[in-house]
Design an enzyme around this catalytic site. Structure first.
Site, PDB file in Angstrom:
ATOM      1  N   THR A   1       0.867  -1.182   0.000  1.00 42.16           N
ATOM      2  CA  THR A   1       0.000   0.000   0.000  1.00 42.16           C
ATOM      3  C   THR A   1       0.900   1.227   0.000  1.00 42.16           C
ATOM      4  O   THR A   1       0.838   2.059  -0.908  1.00 42.16           O
ATOM      5  CB  THR A   1      -0.902  -0.009   1.248  1.00 42.16           C
ATOM      6  OG1 THR A   1      -1.571  -1.265   1.298  1.00 42.16           O
ATOM      7  CG2 THR A   1      -1.911   1.122   1.204  1.00 42.16           C
TER       8      THR A   1
ATOM      9  N   ALA B   1       0.489 -11.208  -0.400  1.00 37.38           N
ATOM     10  CA  ALA B   1      -0.275  -9.958  -0.358  1.00 37.38           C
ATOM     11  C   ALA B   1       0.624  -8.743  -0.091  1.00 37.38           C
ATOM     12  O   ALA B   1       1.828  -8.873   0.128  1.00 37.38           O
ATOM     13  CB  ALA B   1      -1.358 -10.060   0.702  1.00 37.38           C
ATOM     14  N   HIS B   2       0.014  -7.583  -0.070  1.00 41.04           N
ATOM     15  CA  HIS B   2       0.723  -6.313   0.121  1.00 41.04           C
ATOM     16  C   HIS B   2       1.417  -6.237   1.483  1.00 41.04           C
ATOM     17  O   HIS B   2       0.903  -6.696   2.486  1.00 41.04           O
ATOM     18  CB  HIS B   2      -0.202  -5.123  -0.050  1.00 41.04           C
ATOM     19  CG  HIS B   2      -1.466  -5.168   0.743  1.00 41.04           C
ATOM     20  ND1 HIS B   2      -2.240  -4.066   0.941  1.00 41.04           N
ATOM     21  CD2 HIS B   2      -2.111  -6.185   1.360  1.00 41.04           C
ATOM     22  CE1 HIS B   2      -3.290  -4.405   1.640  1.00 41.04           C
ATOM     23  NE2 HIS B   2      -3.243  -5.669   1.904  1.00 41.04           N
ATOM     24  N   ASN B   3       2.596  -5.629   1.470  1.00 39.80           N
ATOM     25  CA  ASN B   3       3.350  -5.342   2.695  1.00 39.80           C
ATOM     26  C   ASN B   3       3.836  -6.578   3.447  1.00 39.80           C
ATOM     27  O   ASN B   3       4.275  -6.476   4.590  1.00 39.80           O
ATOM     28  CB  ASN B   3       2.533  -4.446   3.644  1.00 39.80           C
ATOM     29  CG  ASN B   3       2.262  -3.073   3.053  1.00 39.80           C
ATOM     30  OD1 ASN B   3       1.323  -2.904   2.287  1.00 39.80           O
ATOM     31  ND2 ASN B   3       3.113  -2.116   3.363  1.00 39.80           N
TER      32      ASN B   3
END
Lengths: 334, 334, 334
Positions: free
Chosen positions: C217, C236-238
């Protein structure tokens, strides 16, 4: 770009408290640098934000005391998203139809449409205004893409599919592949059932990377307005997905099932064929839905059942070795 | 196109009962319109068909009374598939090798072969008669594709793979990627084991969207004749899949396992390395196979066991909170 | 190519025993032909190797007696991989930038770089020496690819991603797709949180076919040095993945979780958001991690717990129908 906290608070409909500092960017607490604003919703995240390097924090209306300048709003996460959008330079700009794009016959192309390099748009496709198709897009015959939809590179949309407005599709997604339908013959081999239906994706849907959505056998597979689909999700033929549904990565939905509005399916959950999940239901990660689920119920496990009950059962299950000993003791006593 | 019910019954080897109506299309009961024919196999589907707008229904030989004209056949689902095929206009026609297709050296191309735009066919590939490769096909060096096979757009088939006749491969599938083989070194890092084997896909196999099938370390990964693989399935190196196997979406098969003829693996099932699943066995959705499974057994759960036993265990598990109370009562009494 | 067993033993730092035969290839025991060498680590595999057609076998230092010529080494599997590499002809050779590759502005290209047909490299990308990009590669703006990295056909790397040195990426993988982040609004619809972070892939990582790795993000998603990711994995993100982590096929890691060095995640395992898995931990196939896992622990089940405890519980669970009968008997007696 640099904006005062006051100016930013007006953008998100909030109120400021503390010094009217200048802000030049937005970041999550752990990555925030001086001059940036972050957000925090609850307890431990508030602490994390206080200890971060951020120069200001977006918080909820209830937060009174804070060691940094704040913007108070009803929904801090929403305000964070809005400011992130405000500070992010537009990544994509109108480029027109690239000279290497192959455009079929009778294709209708709206205003300000981009078709990236090495794309193939088959006969009869319709592209609304402000559609952006990145490199390597494939659109089959008669596909329509509504206004303002955005495709990342390498999206495959097969014959007859209808994509709504402001839809976002990520790389590697395949929309309109054949449903998985076969008839077993007497010799044990399978006869393919032609898959002649199509896929309808309504407005404001987002479809993740390497997702697959199958066309209907006859009729349609439908993804309702505002639904968000994460990466590597599989949606089978004739599935009806309602509005504002969330499907996390690696979920699989079998043929002809229907998913009500606002349903959440957590990661790696699965749904068998011909079942209905009521609006507002929630399916836990890895759960397997094998029969109809009433609206607003939270289910988990396989087969998926009321989560509260599953938790009680699980709690006793963890005590089974002890329970067995108690039975053995009872048997000695009796 | 419009055909009388009598004419259609001859096509599928059935007998008609009721008015010899004219039929112009085929659809599932819920989507059928006037002038269309649908099918129904058992109880509630027969009712659904009776209430539908269809003008005629394909039913099994046992059905005596019906409120619409019918065709009676041995296998209504098969007759439905046959009529669907009969009424569906051929979606694809011979197009030849597109001018943008890049064809390597010593490639052999049969009669009536289509190679779509922006395809790459590497040196030494062999394409049989009536092969249809859609846009963005990638065929590696020495790949062979048998007569009448059909690739949807964006299929990747890597070096040395052999694809049989009348095979269908859907968009995004990758055949011949490296097996996942590494040796752990003393420092904790991994050394890659070269993957120099290949993939053999036999005749009449169908491979879904975004599937991955890895090449063997040495030797071959083999997919047997008539096997049907749904979307997002993973098949590891050196796996041997028998004939007429069905794998539903998101199934994963680990290295060197073998799957007997006629096995069915339901959605999200998994199979560990070096196990054998006997012919005709069935693996329930989400089950995890960790050891050999005898032929014709239906297994479920993780680790996968005899489904009948699993059901008995599950039934008692659901009663655990009650069982615990009974034990507590016994303890008070004793 | 043909080498004596003695010469091969020097390549892998081993000692030979038995006749100094000539070897012309390497294969797994079940596929080995005369003139080839295979390997065997333990009991039943040693037997298999003895019965195979191989002319020699790589074994561990402990093996004393054997019915074929042998090379004794510390790590037979590693020696097998090394000899397999030695006997395998280099599949890929420098080809330069293909005339159909579209290269943006300010792209820096090192020595001996290959860019395959129909590739798109956007503005500002940086390609190190000896980078090999196969057909249909997509590199977004500002992507950097370190020395000696190899992409199979049809890899998608989106804007701003950094790929280290000697990284291998398989077909269909998507690196840098948007994270799955939305804010629920009062009307039940979702507001997209812009995903403006990026993905960092460190040196010597291998990424399987049809994998998806989301950009952060804000900040970064990071895949640590030497980590190996199998097909159809979702990250997934991060997420922060440590060094030398192994993720088997169909694993899913949710947003902002961190995976310590040397962790192994078996097939179809899942990890929820915001949890930490300690270094050296192992997660069984299909397990679901819902909270932090301490280093070096082996966990299984859902929710994932200490595997030794899970096994004890499972053992009693299998006896539940019998246990229920014992309780019924007790109730009659009391």
């Amino acid at each position: 770009m640099k904006k005062s906290l006051k100016e930013l608070s007006e953008l998100v409909g909030g109120e400021i408290s503390g010094e009217n500092v200048f802000i030049k960017g937005v970041a999550k607490a752990e990555e925030a640098k001086e001059g940036e604003i972050t957000f925090a919703v609850s307890g431990r995240f508030l602490k994390k934000a206080e200890q971060s390097k951020a120069s200001a924090v977006i918080v909820s209306l209830e937060v009174k005391e804070f060691n940094k300048p704040i913007i108070r709003v009803k929904n801090p996460r929403l305000a964070f998203a809005q400011l992130l959008e405000f500070f992010t330079p537009q990544r994509f700009r109108f480029l027109g139809v690239h000279t290497t794009a192959i455009i079929g016959k009778n294709v209708k192309i709206g205003q300000r449409v981009t078709v990236g390099p090495y794309s193939v748009v088959e006969d009869g496709a319709i592209l609304g205004d402000d559609v952006y198709l990145s490199s390597f897009t494939y659109l089959g015959r008669g596909v329509s893409v509504g206004k303002g939809s955005f495709f990342h590179p390498r999206v495959t949309v097969l014959d007859g599919t209808s994509i709504g407005e402001r839809v976002i599709i990520h790389s590697g997604a395949v929309i309109g592949s054949d449903g998985f339908g076969f008839v077993k013959k007497e010799d044990g081999s399978y006869y393919k059932i032609p898959q002649v239906g199509r896929v309808i994706v309504e407005d404001e849907v987002e479809i993740g990377a390497n997702v697959s959505i199958d066309r209907a056998t006859t009729g349609e597979t439908r993804i309702g307005k505002g639904t968000k689909i994460d990466n590597l999700v599989h949606i089978a033929h004739n599935v009806k997905v309602g509005e504002n549904v969330v499907m996390v990565a690696l979920v699989g939905i079998s043929g002809s099932s229907s998913i009500g509005d606002g349903v959440i399916l957590a990661g790696q959950a699965g749904v068998t064929e011909h079942v209905n999940i009521g609006s507002g239901a929630m399916v836990a990660a890895k759960a397997g839905v094998t029969k109809d689920i009433p609206p607003n119920l939270f289910v988990s496990g396989f087969p998926a059942r009321n989560h509260a009950k599953q938790k009680r059962i699980k709690a006793v299950t963890y005590r089974l070795p002890e329970i067995l000993k108690r039975i053995e003791r009872l048997e000695k006593l009796v």
